[in-house]
Design an enzyme around this catalytic site. Structure first.
Site, PDB file in Angstrom:
ATOM      1  N   LYS A 168       0.834  -1.207   0.000  1.00  0.00           N
ATOM      2  CA  LYS A 168       0.000   0.000   0.000  1.00  0.00           C
ATOM      3  C   LYS A 168       0.867   1.255   0.000  1.00  0.00           C
ATOM      4  O   LYS A 168       0.534   2.250  -0.649  1.00  0.00           O
ATOM      5  CB  LYS A 168      -0.931   0.002   1.216  1.00  0.00           C
ATOM      6  CG  LYS A 168      -1.825   1.228   1.313  1.00  0.00           C
ATOM      7  CD  LYS A 168      -2.770   1.369   0.118  1.00  0.00           C
ATOM      8  CE  LYS A 168      -3.570   2.669   0.168  1.00  0.00           C
ATOM      9  NZ  LYS A 168      -4.615   2.657   1.209  1.00  0.00           N
ATOM     10  N   LYS A 236      -1.026  11.944   5.221  1.00  0.00           N
ATOM     11  CA  LYS A 236      -0.743  10.987   6.301  1.00  0.00           C
ATOM     12  C   LYS A 236      -0.053   9.749   5.745  1.00  0.00           C
ATOM     13  O   LYS A 236       0.947   9.269   6.298  1.00  0.00           O
ATOM     14  CB  LYS A 236      -2.048  10.613   7.014  1.00  0.00           C
ATOM     15  CG  LYS A 236      -1.919   9.591   8.133  1.00  0.00           C
ATOM     16  CD  LYS A 236      -2.118   8.144   7.673  1.00  0.00           C
ATOM     17  CE  LYS A 236      -3.538   7.882   7.213  1.00  0.00           C
ATOM     18  NZ  LYS A 236      -3.732   6.445   6.839  1.00  0.00           N
TER      19      LYS A 236
END
Length: 291
Positions: A168, A236
């Site tokens: 990811k 983030k």
């Protein structure tokens, strides 16, 4: 089934679990989504640990690693209530080290854990067509096939604990870089004396064509930034990427440039907008109140 986190992604994922016939218990920081899911047949849990106690599978879809660590591992956390042989599936985006910590802590009490972050945005979550990258034990992955299949269509086992989060991280690097070049290219297109729609069709059919161009070009051209994936959430994720890259001695200058675009949008008040709003940096930071 238990699911914690009913935000932009978690709520449609919960709905798809209900459609697939799962007996679902939910929790969320926001009351509205819980009420909505109750009307569709879900049950409400009063605490993380009580949700864990009634669930064979628990899915977490939370916004930050800090929140995930608190909800899963903290006092009264969901892991403390889970029974041996149950399975925890964290589908948020975390540091691979946190995924490995959750895996080890779960193993100590006879619970299995998978890290299974997703790609596909709110559109994929609603349609049940998310891409899911799964790390953990293969036999646990296979036991979880029906759960994952209710939420995604491209489900890949990529290795041991933390591997899903590693993949990811790479996904978020590539999305940021490609999105930045799409923003630059479409801005140049807008300022050229060409038929924009015909040019876009030509680009889609050529080497520049991509799922990201297809998904974001219209939003960029229309300056319509209702979030599918928020600027601040992508920032983030890129913070996680930075730490992981340092750990693995990888220098990522293009990612830093794309991150600076997102930071400029966030600092200008656009942190809640879709990440394709980074085009406004190229345009000269226009009206970021546009939704």
């Amino acid at each position: 089934m238990g699911l914690i986190g009913l935000g932009l992604m978690g709520k449609p994922m919960a709905k798809n679990l209900l459609k697939a016939g799962f007996d679902l218990t939910v929790m969320s920081r926001s009351e509205g989504p819980v009420i909505e899911l109750e009307t569709l047949g879900a049950k409400r849990a009063e605490s993380y640990s009580s949700l864990g106690a009634v669930s064979e599978f628990v899915v977490t879809m939370l916004p930050t690693p800090a929140v995930t660590k608190e909800v899963v591992l903290g006092p009264g956390g969901v892991l403390g209530g889970m029974k041996p042989n149950s399975i925890l599936i964290d589908m948020g985006t975390e540091d691979p080290a946190l995924a490995r910590e959750i895996y080890e802590r779960a193993k100590e009490i006879g619970v299995s854990a998978l890290d299974a972050p997703v790609s596909g945005g709110d559109v994929g979550a609603i349609a049940g067509t998310l891409s899911i990258m799964v790390g953990g034990d293969r036999d646990v992955f296979e036991r979880s096939a029906s759960v994952l299949g209710a939420m995604g269509t491209n489900i890949s086992y990529v290795g041991g604990a933390g591997s899903g989060q590693a993949v990811k991280a790479v996904n978020q690097v590539m999305v940021a870089g490609i999105l930045a070049t799409i923003a630059e290219g479409l801005t140049l297109l807008e300022r050229s004396s060409v038929d924009t729609e015909a040019a876009l069709e030509a680009l889609m059919a050529g080497r520049a064509g991509s799922n990201l161009l297809k998904a974001k070009a219209r939003q960029i051209l229309d300056q319509s930034y209702a979030p599918g994936f928020k600027v601040d959430l992508h920032l983030k994720d890129l913070g996680i990427v930075e730490a992981y890259a340092r750990e693995n001695s990888v220098v990522m200058p293009f990612t830093q440039l794309a991150k600076s675009y997102l930071e400029a949008v966030s600092y200008s008040g656009g942190g809640e907008l879709d990440h394709c709003a980074l085009v406004e940096v190229v345009r000269g930071l226009g009206d970021l109140s546009l939704g």
